[in-house]
Scaffold this active site. Structure first.
Site, short mmCIF file in Angstrom:
data_model
loop_
_atom_site.label_atom_id
_atom_site.label_comp_id
_atom_site.label_asym_id
_atom_site.label_seq_id
_atom_site.Cartn_x
_atom_site.Cartn_y
_atom_site.Cartn_z
N LEU A 36 0.73 -1.13 0.21
CA LEU A 36 -0.12 -0.09 -0.02
C LEU A 36 0.80 1.18 0.02
O LEU A 36 0.58 2.14 -0.66
CB LEU A 36 -0.85 -0.04 1.19
N LYS A 54 -8.87 0.37 6.09
CA LYS A 54 -9.57 -0.69 6.29
C LYS A 54 -8.96 -2.07 5.98
O LYS A 54 -7.78 -2.13 5.53
CB LYS A 54 -10.84 -0.37 5.28
N HIS A 78 -17.22 1.11 1.23
CA HIS A 78 -17.32 1.89 0.03
C HIS A 78 -18.78 2.06 -0.51
O HIS A 78 -19.58 3.24 -0.49
CB HIS A 78 -16.53 1.34 -1.07
C1 BG6 Z 1 -10.30 -1.85 -2.14
C2 BG6 Z 1 -10.75 -2.98 -1.99
O1 BG6 Z 1 -10.99 -1.10 -0.84
O2 BG6 Z 1 -11.15 -1.06 -3.26
C3 BG6 Z 1 -10.37 -3.87 -3.26
O3 BG6 Z 1 -10.16 -4.01 -1.02
C4 BG6 Z 1 -10.95 -3.18 -4.42
O4 BG6 Z 1 -10.84 -5.28 -3.19
C5 BG6 Z 1 -10.52 -1.66 -4.29
O5 BG6 Z 1 -10.48 -3.56 -5.80
C6 BG6 Z 1 -11.16 -0.83 -5.32
O6 BG6 Z 1 -10.63 0.43 -5.31
P1 BG6 Z 1 -10.57 1.53 -6.74
O7 BG6 Z 1 -10.16 2.72 -6.62
O8 BG6 Z 1 -9.47 0.83 -7.51
O9 BG6 Z 1 -11.91 1.28 -7.15
#
Ligand code: BG6
Length: 485
Positions: free
Chosen positions: A40, A158, A250
């Site tokens: 990350l 998270k 989300h």
């Molecule tokens: C993360 C999830 O929070 O969000 C992932 O753990 C997911 O599994 C990702 O792929 C999606 O994020 P973004 O910004 O690429 O839509």
């Protein structure tokens, strides 16, 4: 852009005038990045710090102290984020008390060297099982105290727990050491420009809010579709599945932005209070009910992915029908879906209005006229579009759907910045508006928990499809259909 700020899109002209910016400058501070050698940090956090540095948005007096178990070369770290002046690294074992003593000493020294007055952010970019022990050790070492005239903030990534019980226990541990105003829980969807735009759209205009209710809105669809599979994150994902990974956070946050009442000000507590009211108004679900409103799926081939259990029961897709029990939304279903290995990558919120009550065009029934739809395209093709019925040119009476399309990149000449930039800046500014508050965790986990407890069947779906057929049936049963973004 021409001097008047006019840009021309194909078949459409739109003008963007210089807007007003609300800008604040963060105070001097240091940032301790736990998990510096992790995925990350490399993918999101260091690039975001670099982006902020390159735009001159970091405090003038600032430093980053990376911390991790692996040996990391400071020079290599600096090459990753050359825009950040003052990048250091401390190697240490998260479980050892000595690490926190070393950290305390280093912080004192760097704070004096960079003149950051003791203000510090601890960013825990760590696996969730380390949140408890690391918070505890930071607290025990006195590092979470706020010395006179200085502040201490902690950022958590998270997942915040893996169910209601563990989320509450993590919250209690955090509360033992920190006040809520010191806590920043990352939900990176809230940092996306296109997601924040939902609030600007609703509350900086007067033409939408009057129709933003059950009288005019038929239903809302919130879709976050991903083309990628589980990738190298099976270790985490296979224990979580899509409900924990995407819905508790989300998806429900997006729903709250669409559904909440207008806050009296764009201030953290006011905005977060309104979101809580939405979560509290979610109609509780009973998984035992037939037509329960949830479809879970798993893509074919998932169980052979590296790191996935051979008999894995983790859902990689979910579609959910949610109701909000209040005056504004009574009878308006919110359909939420998200999954991996789908036909493409697209995230959007579609507000589908009711059809006209009566057609004055004799030959056409109201059903012939398409419903107006307002779509917030969150990514990747960022923008907003509004579909209306209009007359096609010519001597005959022909009516067809016309889409007015605002394209983010075309209008602003760039794609929106990474969510992490905005959120990191907000942490430095001490603005918690875009961070879920503790009570939001309790409410969202409580809502999801019955689904986690129920032993629901998993519908298989083909990689590259739009998910299981059962998800289509969920809407078809009510005379509706998913949009294909
Ligand atoms: C993360 C999830 O929070 O969000 C992932 O753990 C997911 O599994 C990702 O792929 C999606 O994020 P973004 O910004 O690429 O839509």
């Amino acid at each position: 852009m021409s001097p008047e700020g006019l840009r021309h899109g194909p078949g459409l002209k739109f003008s963007i005038r210089e807007g007003l910016c609300i800008e604040h400058k963060p105070q001097p501070c240091g940032l301790v990045l736990f998990g510096t050698s992790g995925d990350l940090a490399a993918r999101k956090i260091l690039p975001a710090l670099q982006g902020l540095g390159a735009q001159g948005l970091l405090p003038e007096r600032f430093f980053v102290l990376g911390l991790g178990r692996a040996p990391v070369d400071e020079a290599a770290l600096r090459r990753q984020a050359p825009g950040v002046k003052g990048l250091y690294y401390l190697r240490g074992d998260y479980g050892a008390a000595a690490t926190y003593q070393d950290l305390g000493r280093r912080l004192k020294e760097l704070s004096a060297r960079h003149g950051t007055s003791g203000n510090v952010i601890f960013y825990l970019a760590l696996p969730p099982d380390l949140f408890h022990p690391v918070t505890h050790k930071l607290g025990a070492a006195g590092l979470l105290d706020e010395p006179t005239r200085a502040w201490t903030r902690v950022v958590f990534e998270k997942p915040f727990g893996r169910d209601l019980t563990s989320a509450l226990s993590l919250a209690a541990e955090i509360r033992d050491h920190l006040k809520e105003r010191q806590v920043y829980r990352m939900d990176h969807y809230l940092g996306k420009d296109t997601v924040q735009n939902v609030l600007m759209f609703r509350f900086a205009n007067s033409i939408f809010e009057p129709v933003w209710k059950r009288t005019y809105i038929d239903h809302v669809q919130i879709s976050v579709l991903e083309a990628e599979g589980v990738g190298h994150r099976a270790g985490y994902y296979d224990r979580s599945g899509v409900l924990r990974d995407m819905f508790q956070n989300h998806m429900l946050q997006l729903l709250a932005l669409v559904a909440m009442e207008p806050p009296s000000s764009f201030a953290a507590e006011r905005v977060r209070d309104e979101k809580i009211k939405v979560f509290k108004a979610l109609k509780p679900i009973d998984p035992a009910q037939p037509g329960r409103g949830l479809v879970l799926g798993q893509y074919s081939g998932y169980r052979s992915e590296p790191g996935v259990a051979a008999a894995s029961a983790a859902p990689t897709y979910a579609a959910m029908r949610v109701e909000i029990e209040n005056w504004r939304w009574e009878g308006v279903p919110f359909y939420l879906r998200s999954g991996k290995r789908l036909a493409g990558r697209a995230a959007e919120i579609a507000v589908v209005f009711k059809k006209v009550p009566h057609s004055m065009f004799r030959e056409l029934s109201p059903d012939h006229l398409e419903a107006n739809t307002l779509v917030f395209r969150i990514q990747p093709d960022e923008g907003v579009s509004l579909t209306i019925e209009a007359k096609k040119p010519g001597p005959k009476t022909c009516i067809g759907a016309l889409t007015m399309d605002f394209d983010y990149a075309e209008a602003f000449g760039e794609h929106p910045p990474e969510a992490y930039q905005r959120l990191l800046l907000d942490v430095m500014l001490g603005d918690q508006t875009l961070f879920p508050r503790e009570d939001a965790l309790e409410e969202t986990w409580s809502f999801i928990q019955p689904w986690l407890d129920a032993d629901l069947p998993l519908s298989p779906y083909a990689p590259g499809s739009f998910g299981p057929a059962e998800a289509d049936a969920l809407l078809e049963a009510e005379g509706r259909a998913w949009r294909q973004p």
